[in-house]
Design an enzyme around this catalytic site. Structure first.
Site, PDB file in Angstrom:
ATOM      1  N   LEU A  84       0.793  -1.239   0.000  1.00 17.60           N
ATOM      2  CA  LEU A  84       0.000   0.000   0.000  1.00 17.60           C
ATOM      3  C   LEU A  84       0.821   1.283   0.000  1.00 17.60           C
ATOM      4  O   LEU A  84       0.270   2.370  -0.035  1.00 17.60           O
ATOM      5  CB  LEU A  84      -0.970  -0.019   1.184  1.00 17.60           C
ATOM      6  N   HIS A 103      -3.256  -4.830  -9.786  1.00 18.63           N
ATOM      7  CA  HIS A 103      -4.283  -3.910  -9.314  1.00 18.63           C
ATOM      8  C   HIS A 103      -5.647  -4.544  -9.563  1.00 18.63           C
ATOM      9  O   HIS A 103      -5.893  -5.072 -10.656  1.00 18.63           O
ATOM     10  CB  HIS A 103      -4.177  -2.561 -10.042  1.00 18.63           C
TER      11      HIS A 103
HETATM   12  C1  GRF Z   1      -5.357  -7.883  -4.124  1.00 18.05           C
HETATM   13  O1  GRF Z   1      -6.727  -7.726  -4.438  1.00 18.05           O
HETATM   14  C2  GRF Z   1      -4.515  -7.091  -5.095  1.00 18.05           C
HETATM   15  O2  GRF Z   1      -5.108  -6.922  -6.364  1.00 18.05           O
HETATM   16  C3  GRF Z   1      -4.418  -5.744  -4.428  1.00 18.05           C
HETATM   17  O3  GRF Z   1      -4.366  -6.007  -3.046  1.00 18.05           O
HETATM   18  C4  GRF Z   1      -5.028  -7.243  -2.782  1.00 18.05           C
HETATM   19  C5  GRF Z   1      -4.076  -8.087  -1.992  1.00 18.05           C
HETATM   20  O4  GRF Z   1      -4.758  -9.172  -1.472  1.00 18.05           O
HETATM   21  N1  GRF Z   1      -3.258  -5.023  -4.890  1.00 18.05           N
HETATM   22  P1  GRF Z   1      -3.862 -10.281  -0.696  1.00 18.05           P
HETATM   23  O5  GRF Z   1      -3.147  -9.557   0.432  1.00 18.05           O
HETATM   24  O6  GRF Z   1      -2.921 -10.870  -1.690  1.00 18.05           O
HETATM   25  O7  GRF Z   1      -4.876 -11.287  -0.174  1.00 18.05           O
END
Ligand code: GRF
Length: 186
Positions: A84, A103
């Site tokens: 993030l 994304h």
């Molecule tokens: C995913 O939906 C990805 O597209 C986004 O963040 C989410 C991460 O999910 N960038 P996780 O932590 O891999 O379960």
């Protein structure tokens, strides 16, 4: 061997999926998990899967070389899977076309600062979109603006909740992200 570091801030289900996909791969291996959140579930997943994991506070990403030093020692490519923070310029410069992000929408729609996780799926729902999807792209110094490598779509029905959309998106991510990484590196 091409070494991957995966950066994640949250649950890490994509990170786990990628680790498992490359577990017995002949030329690609996940060598490090890096997170900016001490309580991120991705740390538990890394421990379970015996992948070295490092926590660095936000300050270290933004103001220091310590994260870049760690990456340069451990990785040839950097994969963002639910990370993030914006990638600092020193890391972008050190890994030209070697940082790949996923994304959970069809960029350039529903991208940019603040567009992450459920915020994206809620916005897709509120906008009345009839489809959404995933975008896998190279990372540059701006959020979600690098060259697109791959996109996949899924329909959105009027009865879908943001949670339903999120589940459909996760299925696309698990099906495609590891293979797209593999093809981008070969
Ligand atoms: C995913 O939906 C990805 O597209 C986004 O963040 C989410 C991460 O999910 N960038 P996780 O932590 O891999 O379960």
């Amino acid at each position: 061997m091409k070494r991957l570091a995966i950066l994640a801030s949250g649950s890490g289900s994509n990170a786990e999926n990628i680790i498992r996909y490359f577990e017995n791969h002949e030329s690609i291996k996940v060598t490090s998990i890096v997170t900016n959140r001490k309580e991120a579930k991705v740390l538990e997943r890394a421990k379970k899967l015996n992948v070295p994991a490092e926590y660095f506070p936000k300050k270290a990403f933004l103001e220091e070389e310590i994260v870049l030093d760690h990456l340069l020692k451990n990785a040839d490519y950097v994969i963002l899977a639910g990370f993030l923070l914006k990638i600092p310029q020193n890391i972008v410069d050190a890994y030209p076309d070697k940082i790949i992000n996923i994304h959970p929408a069809l960029l350039p729609k529903f991208g940019g600062k603040g567009m992450y996780g459920m915020n994206v799926h809620t916005a897709v729902k509120e906008q009345g979109e009839t489809e959404t999807g995933i975008t896998i792209h190279f990372v540059n110094e701006n959020y979600d603006e690098g060259a697109i490598i791959f996109q996949a779509k899924t329909a959105v029905s009027a009865s879908d909740s943001p949670e339903d959309i999120a589940n459909n998106i996760h299925q696309l991510e698990y099906a495609h992200f590891p293979k797209v990484i593999e093809e981008a590196l070969l």
